[in-house]
Design an enzyme around this catalytic site. Sequence first.
Site, mmCIF file in Angstrom:
data_model
loop_
_atom_site.group_PDB
_atom_site.id
_atom_site.type_symbol
_atom_site.label_atom_id
_atom_site.label_comp_id
_atom_site.label_asym_id
_atom_site.label_seq_id
_atom_site.Cartn_x
_atom_site.Cartn_y
_atom_site.Cartn_z
ATOM 1 N N ASP A 131 1.280 -1.275 8.179
ATOM 2 C CA ASP A 131 2.351 -2.116 7.646
ATOM 3 C C ASP A 131 3.404 -2.466 8.692
ATOM 4 O O ASP A 131 3.823 -3.623 8.805
ATOM 5 C CB ASP A 131 3.037 -1.415 6.476
ATOM 6 C CG ASP A 131 2.233 -1.517 5.195
ATOM 7 O OD1 ASP A 131 1.274 -2.304 5.151
ATOM 8 O OD2 ASP A 131 2.568 -0.810 4.223
ATOM 9 N N HIS A 172 -3.786 -2.546 0.665
ATOM 10 C CA HIS A 172 -2.677 -1.754 1.191
ATOM 11 C C HIS A 172 -3.048 -1.239 2.568
ATOM 12 O O HIS A 172 -4.187 -1.388 3.033
ATOM 13 C CB HIS A 172 -2.305 -0.616 0.238
ATOM 14 C CG HIS A 172 -1.552 -1.082 -0.963
ATOM 15 N ND1 HIS A 172 -0.274 -1.588 -0.896
ATOM 16 C CD2 HIS A 172 -1.909 -1.133 -2.278
ATOM 17 C CE1 HIS A 172 0.137 -1.929 -2.107
ATOM 18 N NE2 HIS A 172 -0.840 -1.671 -2.956
#
Length: 395
Positions: free
Chosen positions: A173, A143
């Site tokens: 991200d 992540h």
Amino acid sequence: MAEGDAPSGARPGVGPLAGVRVVELAGIGPGPFAAMMLADLGADVVRVDRAADVRPEAFGAPHPDLLNRGRRSIAVDLKSADGRDVARTLVGSADVLVEGFRPGVTERLGVGPAECLAANPRLVYGRMTGWGQDGPNAPYAGHDIDYLALTGALHGIGRAGAGPVPPLNLLGDFGGGGMLLALGIVSALYAVRGGARGQVVDAAVVDGVAVLSTQIHALRRMGMWQDPRGVNLLDGGAPFYDTYACADGRYVAVGALEERFYAELVRRTGFPLPPDEALDRDDPANWPALRRAWARLFRTRTRDEWTALVGDSDACLAPVLDWAEAPTHPHLAAREVFVSHAGATQPAPAPRFSGTPTALRRPPPHPGEHTDEVLAELGYPPERIRALRASAATA
């Protein structure tokens, strides 16, 4: 920036990417963000959702996930032969495919680069992962915080003497991931339009975050950045580039890096308060005492009082607004940085274009909301569409 509240109906030919057709294999995070950027810029994006996720009772009302705005949705079972045929038919008439699965997944589904480029040699095949398509970590989950950790970026975020602070996933991200993929896709499209063959764009969050940190690496080489966190100009080490609590518990942000802006901040705020002294700000040895002095000063007024006092100036002071306050700020409102579309206040498409202006054209769809419409556009006759539904290849 045009607004609209109609829950359906696209306006064709809006934005610099008008006429570009994109197929997005549904995913999460940076992949959908890249597809959103392409849709915001005018591309016709069709999202391929899982047939199992279809809830027809929700059709007609916007889905709450704003990352999915601007596209239509077709629900396909990519594990079925008929579903894969539908996906390849979509790809055959598209300019771009976007996918964000782990390496090897689309190959196993039969919609990998080899199959898709064979069906459409001019296709730009955009791949979004955290670790990339190769390398020791490529097969494994991760992540945003993990990708930041390996690139060194996480090390630099936090206060002096304390541990790294997990940031919002805007840096990894979306900045290092989705934005990098969108740029890569547009670049590859430019090459294809210039005569090049279609190609694969391998966008990885670790690559993008590393590129974003280029300036820090440059500053280290020039002896202008220390490795310990919280002791540098831009990481909260400098008292004139930091946030301060005000009398009401809210915060102001100070970014007076240059001498003239700092002088304006001093003049506007009346710094320092007695018995504090106006120490030389260029000597890092004075930074702790200066920070204490600024903190004491800012606690004497509320956030909005400081904002009003500094006013329109080059003092580089701004109120720290929360999520609800931001859309109403006069500057953001004047530029229509946030707009209302289909009943939701949200960030407007960016950047702006003088000759090919953008606009929000569709709210986020529910999975499968446009299956029949898209299949009909692809040339599927009604009886074939019914057969695909009956076999659960589409929904």
